[in-house]
Scaffold this motif. Structure first.
Motif, PDB file in Angstrom:
ATOM      1  N   GLN A 479       0.819  -1.212   0.000  1.00 37.47           N
ATOM      2  CA  GLN A 479       0.000   0.000   0.000  1.00 37.47           C
ATOM      3  C   GLN A 479       0.849   1.257   0.000  1.00 37.47           C
ATOM      4  O   GLN A 479       0.614   2.168  -0.799  1.00 37.47           O
ATOM      5  N   TRP A 506      -3.452  -5.214  -5.743  1.00 35.54           N
ATOM      6  CA  TRP A 506      -3.449  -4.702  -4.367  1.00 35.54           C
ATOM      7  C   TRP A 506      -4.845  -4.259  -3.955  1.00 35.54           C
ATOM      8  O   TRP A 506      -5.283  -4.501  -2.826  1.00 35.54           O
ATOM      9  N   TRP A 507      -5.569  -3.609  -4.877  1.00 31.78           N
ATOM     10  CA  TRP A 507      -6.933  -3.136  -4.586  1.00 31.78           C
ATOM     11  C   TRP A 507      -7.840  -4.300  -4.211  1.00 31.78           C
ATOM     12  O   TRP A 507      -8.592  -4.234  -3.245  1.00 31.78           O
ATOM     13  N   ARG A 508      -7.808  -5.366  -4.994  1.00 30.98           N
ATOM     14  CA  ARG A 508      -8.655  -6.525  -4.718  1.00 30.98           C
ATOM     15  C   ARG A 508      -8.273  -7.161  -3.387  1.00 30.98           C
ATOM     16  O   ARG A 508      -9.151  -7.602  -2.638  1.00 30.98           O
ATOM     17  N   ARG A 509      -6.960  -7.249  -3.141  1.00 29.55           N
ATOM     18  CA  ARG A 509      -6.515  -7.828  -1.868  1.00 29.55           C
ATOM     19  C   ARG A 509      -6.989  -7.000  -0.682  1.00 29.55           C
ATOM     20  O   ARG A 509      -7.278  -7.542   0.396  1.00 29.55           O
ATOM     21  N   THR A 510      -7.064  -5.677  -0.883  1.00 30.94           N
ATOM     22  CA  THR A 510      -7.371  -4.778   0.233  1.00 30.94           C
ATOM     23  C   THR A 510      -8.871  -4.591   0.435  1.00 30.94           C
ATOM     24  O   THR A 510      -9.365  -4.640   1.573  1.00 30.94           O
ATOM     25  N   PHE A 511      -9.623  -4.390  -0.662  1.00 28.04           N
ATOM     26  CA  PHE A 511     -11.023  -3.970  -0.542  1.00 28.04           C
ATOM     27  C   PHE A 511     -12.045  -5.062  -0.870  1.00 28.04           C
ATOM     28  O   PHE A 511     -13.152  -5.029  -0.356  1.00 28.04           O
ATOM     29  N   ILE A 512     -11.708  -5.999  -1.732  1.00 27.84           N
ATOM     30  CA  ILE A 512     -12.707  -6.984  -2.175  1.00 27.84           C
ATOM     31  C   ILE A 512     -12.593  -8.286  -1.416  1.00 27.84           C
ATOM     32  O   ILE A 512     -13.573  -8.800  -0.873  1.00 27.84           O
ATOM     33  N   TYR A 515     -14.064  -8.586   2.320  1.00 30.94           N
ATOM     34  CA  TYR A 515     -15.517  -8.690   2.420  1.00 30.94           C
ATOM     35  C   TYR A 515     -16.006 -10.059   1.972  1.00 30.94           C
ATOM     36  O   TYR A 515     -16.937 -10.631   2.537  1.00 30.94           O
TER      37      TYR A 515
END
Length: 525
Positions: A479, A506-512, A515
């Motif tokens: 990040q 990184w986005w998928r690992r962090t935000f998707i 959840y």
């Protein structure tokens, strides 16, 4: 060696075809041409095909007429060779013999079926021994030779002939693998100057002669073949391997082959490490661009070949020490040059002083990239990543120099990221993080120049390597680095590496994914 048997030559109906063979001054035939054997084999194959085909009515009528003519008295002719037009055109310097190619008729019993094709060599009138060579596909050769010549030159023939009690006029050799070369080797026993005969031959043919001479115990021929192989060039790796394997086989039997093997092996007790170190030193200190570039390519290719060998582990250790010693030397010199170029009055100094420094900086950066390529091929580049990540002083001097002088250093950083992304080197997590902290910003600063000023720079490969290196770090480090990159990318655009794919991961690992995982756990409950 094929077994020699005592036998008698079957007499039968034959069809004679004459082949001219020139007699040597020593009293024997010249080495037979391969065409003679090839034509004979073609004739045999043609006869086999014709016999397997259905009978022709016209042929049967002709055969009947021939049989009626044979019954008439006085029509039978003796089986003697007729002189062909080729024989009449032969040189008058050497007398000509007729080599008879005989096609014998089949007999009822299979075990008594004689060879259908035979070639006869030698002077049957003066010879006292017949040697029958039985090859493949029903191919047979009869040699009219002299007992004393064979016994004087061949230990094998001397042993077999001395065992004859009583003495028989014929020897038969079954399953002869190379009839053509066997005939030629026996013919060489009649020659005084073997070297003059071998000098006309190719390396492949001499190796075949050497094999037969070894089987026959033809010592003088073996020595002449070795002298030929020691002097003649070997063309290509395949031919060299054949020569060495043949010679090593003789060495195992106690035959002196050292002069030939000296071409491929050395008795000098000089460690390979010293020789490799000397070669690297010559390459790294060269100031001639074309020679240095081509030599680097050659050495890199050869070291890659060595790395593929099963026995390269010891050499790999020697190379590793030598290569890293060269790396440290180049790094020290590069840092010294950067310090000179970063001096406040450097730009005001004469061109004769400044240009050599800038040129040497480019050379040392290229040298380090080349050494890194070698180490990456040998899977020994992890320590290089540590050394480069710790060059904080060099990185701090980087921004003080003009981009035209400093951008060569960023090619080293780019090569390291590509290597990590491909798995060619596996430095520790701390080393990878330190490498990005120290050298990502200088690489971004030089990125526009690298794209337009370096022909070997591949933007997609480098960007993929940077992104994969970032994604090997813990998520918090991903990040921080990617947010730093995003800020630079929004300002510079195409002049900055495009790490969009790494950013998406990184986005998928962090935000998707968090959840999705929490929803999965709730369903389980």
């Amino acid at each position: 060696m094929a077994e020699i048997r005592l036998t008698r030559v079957d007499q039968g109906q034959t069809k004679i075809r004459n082949v001219p063979i020139a007699v040597t001054p020593e009293g024997f035939w010249c080495c037979p041409s391969p065409v003679v054997f090839q034509r004979s084999l073609k004739t045999q194959n043609h006869l086999n095909k014709s016999k397997s085909s259905p009978p022709n009515p016209s042929a049967s009528v002709q055969k009947k007429q021939t049989s009626e003519n044979e019954k008439k008295p006085g029509t039978t002719k003796p089986r003697t060779g007729l002189v062909t037009n080729d024989q009449r055109t032969c040189s008058s310097d050497a007398p000509v013999l007729n080599a008879s190619v005989s096609e014998k008729m089949p007999r009822p019993k299979i075990e008594n079926v004689p060879r259908k094709v035979s070639i006869e060599f030698g002077e049957s009138g003066t010879s006292d021994l017949k040697v029958i060579l039985l090859g493949k596909q029903g191919f047979a050769v009869k040699l009219s030779v002299h007992r004393s010549i064979l016994m004087d030159n061949s230990s094998y023939f001397a042993h077999k002939i001395s065992e004859q009690k009583p003495i028989f006029p014929c020897l038969e050799i079954d399953e002869c693998e190379d009839v053509e070369i066997y005939v030629e080797t026996v013919g060489l026993m009649y020659c005084i100057e073997l070297k003059q005969q071998l000098i006309k031959q190719s390396v492949a043919r001499v190796l075949r002669i050497l094999k037969v001479a070894e089987q026959l115990g033809f010592t003088s021929c073996i020595q002449s073949c070795l002298e030929y192989l020691e002097a003649v060039p070997w063309v290509g790796e395949e031919e060299e391997e054949k020569v060495v394997s043949s010679v090593l086989r003789l060495q195992d039997e106690g035959i002196g082959v050292t002069p030939v093997l000296k071409r491929v092996s050395s008795h000098i007790s000089k460690p390979p490490k010293d020789t490799l170190s000397y070669i690297l030193e010559l390459v790294l200190k060269s100031n001639e661009e074309r020679g240095r570039r081509e030599t680097k390519s050659i050495v890199l290719k050869l070291l890659r070949e060595n790395n593929c060998l099963p026995s390269s582990s010891g050499l790999s250790y020697l190379c590793r020490e030598t290569l890293y010693a060269s790396c440290r030397s180049c790094l020290d010199l590069l840092l010294s040059l950067f310090k000179q170029a970063a001096e406040p009055n450097f730009t005001n100094k004469p061109v004769d002083y400044g240009e050599p420094v800038v040129k040497l900086m480019a050379i040392e950066a290229d040298n380090l990239t080349w050494l890194l390529d070698i180490l990456a091929d040998w899977k020994e580049a992890d320590e290089f990543a540590v050394m480069w990540a710790r060059q904080q002083e060099l990185a701090s001097l980087h921004y003080k120099l003009p981009i035209m002088s400093r951008h060569h250093v960023s090619t080293i950083t780019a090569r390291l990221f590509v290597g990590i992304g491909r798995g060619e080197l596996l430095p520790s997590k701390d080393t990878r993080h330190l490498l990005l902290q120290t050298w990502l910003q200088p690489l971004i600063n030089d990125y526009n120049w690298l794209q337009h000023g370096s022909r070997s720079f591949d933007r997609k490969v480098v960007e993929e390597g940077i992104g994969r290196t970032i994604l090997t770090l813990p998520l918090e480090d991903q990040q921080s680095i990617l947010l730093f990159w995003l800020e630079s990318f929004l300002k510079a655009g195409d002049n900055c590496p495009n790490l969009q794919r790494a950013f998406e991961v990184w986005w998928r690992r962090t935000f998707i994914r968090p959840y999705a995982e929490s929803g999965y756990h709730q369903q389980e409950q």
